[in-house]
Design an enzyme around this catalytic site. Structure first.
Site, short mmCIF file in Angstrom:
data_model
loop_
_atom_site.label_atom_id
_atom_site.label_comp_id
_atom_site.label_asym_id
_atom_site.label_seq_id
_atom_site.Cartn_x
_atom_site.Cartn_y
_atom_site.Cartn_z
CG HIS A 346 -1.99 -1.00 1.22
ND1 HIS A 346 -3.26 -0.79 0.74
CD2 HIS A 346 -1.96 -2.29 1.64
CE1 HIS A 346 -3.98 -1.88 0.88
NE2 HIS A 346 -3.21 -2.82 1.42
CE LYS A 532 -6.78 13.66 0.20
NZ LYS A 532 -6.94 12.42 -0.54
NE ARG A 533 -4.03 9.96 10.19
CZ ARG A 533 -3.67 8.97 11.00
NH1 ARG A 533 -4.40 7.87 11.08
NH2 ARG A 533 -2.61 9.08 11.76
CE LYS A 538 -2.59 10.68 3.16
NZ LYS A 538 -3.22 9.76 2.19
CB THR A 640 -10.31 4.79 -1.13
OG1 THR A 640 -9.77 5.09 0.17
CG2 THR A 640 -9.65 3.55 -1.67
CE LYS A 644 -14.15 5.45 0.69
NZ LYS A 644 -13.19 5.46 1.82
#
Ligand code: 26Q
Length: 811
Positions: A346, A532-533, A538, A640, A644
């Site tokens: 991952h 998100k985290r 990110k 992911t 969504k």
């Protein structure tokens, strides 16, 4: 079961359980009552599913994951049982709002983020496809910490999710096993010449499973998620006398480790990993032996999936059980192990690849270490003469006194997959290239998917009703039918109806924001979402810098005509991830500054919601207009939340990273805003070492102004945090190319603004996204795992054979 019958059952159950009438009961009591009716009702199917698998000796997959993140289960169980509408209706007749009962259920948050949520989406889809599959994990007493903001700083509180009990789980005392830790092991020669391990010292703990039914979507299949909890074995009671000794054992399944890829492995984490691996494999083997099939056929009945490297010790523990306990010769055992095991990677972040020191592993599980040493020794011998010593020295399991868990997982399994096309390609070409040379046939891609029904039917009933009216209801069963929407891209009735649903969701969510934060936001504004985290890669920072740039533009020219925007953040930072926490603090202070600046005239609002979790995602996502997927290309394995948000009609602004690439391929360039460096460009920078953030800072006026804001007092109360961010960009040369992608990001944000102002066009883009989102269904993803990797099939004609319906046992 009809409405009338349900009402009768509900009232009867409430009276039996609490000796109460509906009017007197609290939401919790009503929730418990409804929950008990649900579990009673699916239990016969649960039992039957298991019996059928056993009788038909069905090959089963066991999904080993140190994290599961189901969130709330009330509505998804109701939906999957086919009860949701009837129950909602029946409760409404009794003046009960199902939403109020659902809100009582604490999130089951035994995971950090994407990886844990994926495991739970897979559990739903495996059952919904009628596939024989089980989860295997840890029943943490405390889930992922609860996040609060105090003076803009993240503060962590324990998540005591079990306080009110957990009505979905069943403790299976009779299925407990013992797990051995520590001590010494030596090999004793037996009369038959075989070597047997002799354990000296160390300690035993008891692993007790708690099973949760995984209800399939209207197919009578109920699979099992088995989570292990530690206890002191009865026969050892007097060994653990002091409170501290008992506490040391109980600690084992006490807390979920927060994702902290930078932190060196801790002893307790390693023990958690061995604990659920050993317990899970022992219980699988015990069940297999009851089938009375020869041990050397186990690969025809059992598939074991290793979700990231956290359960990679499966390889060695399975060898131990076969060799030490079942007397299988090493070579045969190794052949079986490889056939049984498969592994998903991952992450490509080097610092996140798991390694354990030899010393620690010897201390925690000495026999496992011996077996890993032997696997490594044989690997070196067998591989060197074909591929040369250099390649082997890079791929062997034990290097520099460290055990490389990914190497163990790849060498000991028949399949290694990435979670999006780009990610899987990078594994082959860069990150795991050496292994790709050794085992080209083992590598494959399985692009992630999501539990479509949860993220549309449960989270977004308004949109779901519009879909039913427009394209019929088949999409509820098969999300690929969302594609039927493409026939309506010029149909104003459909476009308007979808827009009305979105607006209803935004109003509902605006009310939620008002209640929880006191901030007023307008549903006419663009709802721009990054959830998100919190991680440097990110790039929440890039988002923040765009906001600051907008702010300065508006300050310069208050008459500037731009559509109003609400920037919504949800993110937890690992408690020891200093930099990520600094970003949270700064976003919160910028929010305070801008939200309260009258000159901005509500053109920008920033809402950072506390304690992001699955149930909060279900509120945010249906209200989103824009989906921020802005990681540095090559760093996000898949993502992911991108899927969504797309499913709920948000328009994506994205780098070509992870599954964003596939989203773009489905919707086309006109329906997504792509920006930034490509993965090739990023790697070129790495290669020629030519990136210079300082140059950009000095030459680009806008960037200069925004970066200075972190240190020049523009943003109040952020002395150290602002400096830390400034330094990361200028002094440490901007590891994630934020400055390099800034201009391109601004341009993409402009195209978003322009598109939004063209209302009809925006609605069409949104429709395109919904229509194409069916391609990311976890139902399809798990089917590919089942066909290509696990080789499992649905129960033979199980629907005809049983044909039971939930509820018949209650009447
Ligand atoms: C590390 C060290 C110590 C303790 C815990 C950890 C730890 C815990 C969790 C390390 C990593 C994780 C989780 C990783 C994760 O969620 N990865 C995400 O997986 C998703 C599903 O495949 C992808 O979509 C995301 O791109 C990926 O970031």
């Amino acid at each position: 079961m009809n409405k009338k019958e349900f009402k009768a059952i509900f009232k009867k159950r409430l009276a039996e359980k609490y000796a109460m009438e509906v009017e007197d009961a609290t939401a919790t009591e009503l929730y418990q009552t409804l929950g008990s009716i649900i579990t009673d009702s699916y239990s016969p199917d649960w039992y039957q599913t298991w019996q059928d698998y056993r009788k038909q000796k069905q090959k089963q997959v066991y999904y080993f994951s140190i994290e599961f993140l189901p969130g709330q289960m009330l509505k998804s169980n109701l939906l999957n049982m086919g009860w949701l509408d009837i129950v909602e209706d029946a409760l409404a007749d009794m003046n009960i709002d199902l939403a109020d009962l659902a809100a009582v259920e604490p999130d089951m948050a035994l995971g950090n983020g994407g990886l844990g949520r994926l495991a739970s989406c897979f559990m739903d889809s495996i059952a919904s496809r009628g596939l024989p599959g089980n989860g295997n994990g840890i029943r943490y007493q405390y889930g992922l910490f609860k996040q609060k903001f105090v003076d803009g700083y993240q503060v962590e509180l324990p998540d005591e999710w079990l306080n009110q009990g957990n009505l979905w789980e069943v403790r299976k005392e009779s299925k407990a096993v013992n797990v051995h830790f520590g001590g010494h092991v030596w090999m004793k020669k037996m009369l038959d010449g075989n070597l047997k391990p002799v354990y000296e010292g160390g300690s035993k703990v008891r692993a007790v499973p708690y099973d949760t039914g995984m209800v399939g979507y209207q197919n009578q299949t109920v699979n099992t998620m088995r989570l292990w909890s530690v206890e002191i074995p009865e026969e050892e009671e007097d060994r653990y006398r002091s409170v501290e000794e008992r506490r040391a054992v109980e600690d084992l399944t006490s807390v979920l480790y927060p994702d902290d890829s930078n932190e060196e492995g801790r002893n307790l984490r390693l023990r958690q990993e061995y604990f659920f691996v050993s317990a899970g494999l022992q219980s699988i083997l015990r069940h297999y032996l009851q089938l009375h099939e020869p041990i050397d056929k186990i690969n025809q009945y059992v598939a074991i999936h290793i979700n990231d490297t956290h359960p990679a010790m499966c390889v060695a523990e399975f060898m131990r059980l076969l060799v030490d306990e079942q007397n299988v010769p090493w070579e045969k055992a190794w052949d079986l192990t490889i056939k049984v095991m498969s592994y998903t990677n991952h992450t490509i972040m080097a610092e996140a690849l798991e390694k354990w020191s030899v010393g620690m592993m010897k201390a925690v599980c000495p026999r496992i270490y011996q077996i890993i040493e032997e696997i490594d020794r044989r690997f070196v011998v067998e591989t060197s003469w074909v591929h040369g010593e250099e390649l082997v020295s890079r791929t062997r399991i034990i290097q520099n006194d460290q055990v490389h868990m990914a190497h163990l997982a790849i060498i000991g399994s028949h399949s290694t997959n990435g979670v999006a096309k780009l990610h899987s390609d990078l594994l082959k070409s860069v990150v795991l290239h050496d292994f790709y040379i050794l085992y080209p046939d083992r590598f494959n891609n399985k692009t992630n998917g999501i539990a479509q029904r949860r993220w549309s039917q449960i989270a977004n009933p308004n949109m779901s009703r519009v879909l039913d009216k427009t394209i019929g209801t088949s999409w509820r069963q098969n999300s690929n039918d969302l594609r039927l929407l493409l026939n309506y891209q010029d149909d104003d009735t459909a476009l308007d109806a979808l827009a009305v649903a979105k607006r209803e969701n935004k109003i509902e969510f605006a009310n939620y924001i008002k209640e929880t934060t006191g901030i007023t936001v307008s549903p006419d504004a663009i709802f721009d979402v990054q959830i998100k985290r919190l991680h440097a890669y990110k790039r929440q920072l890039l988002n923040l810098m765009h906001i600051l740039n907008m702010y300065f533009d508006l300050k310069n020219d208050p008459t500037l005509e731009i559509p109003a925007r609400v920037f919504i953040f949800g993110a937890k930072a690992a408690p020891s991830y200093h930099y990520a926490k600094a970003i949270i603090k700064v976003i919160n202070e910028v929010a305070k500054l801008i939200n309260n600046d009258p000159a901005i005239n509500d053109k920008i609002k920033i809402v950072f919601l506390e304690n992001y979790k699955v149930s909060l995602a279900e509120k945010i996502i249906p209200a989103a207009d824009v989906s921020e997927q802005i990681s540095l290309a090559s760093k996000e394995a898949s993502g992911t939340s991108n899927m969504k948000l797309m499913l709920n009609g948000a328009v994506t602004i994205a780098t070509l990273d992870g599954a964003n690439v596939e989203i773009r391929n489905f919707v086309g360039d006109d329906n997504i805003a792509i920006f930034g460096l490509t993965e090739e460009e990023v790697y070129r920078y790495y290669q020629d070492n030519s990136y210079n953030a300082g140059d950009i800072y000095n030459q680009n006026e806008k960037i200069h102004r925004v970066v200075n804001a972190f240190v020049d007092g523009t943003i109040p109360n952020i002395l150290f945090e602002g400096q830390e961010i400034y330094d990361s960009l200028i002094k440490y040369n901007d590891e994630y190319f934020v400055l390099r992608d800034f201009d391109s990001y601004l341009a993409a944000q402009k195209t978003i603004e322009v598109a939004y102002l063209d209302t009809r066009r925006w609605r069409q883009v949104s429709l395109q996204n919904i229509a194409n989102a069916g391609s990311f269904s976890a139902d399809d993803t798990v089917q590919k795992y089942a066909d290509d990797i696990w080789q499992i099939e649905p129960l033979f004609s199980h629907n005809d054979e049983r044909g039971t319906t939930h509820g018949q046992y209650l009447l």
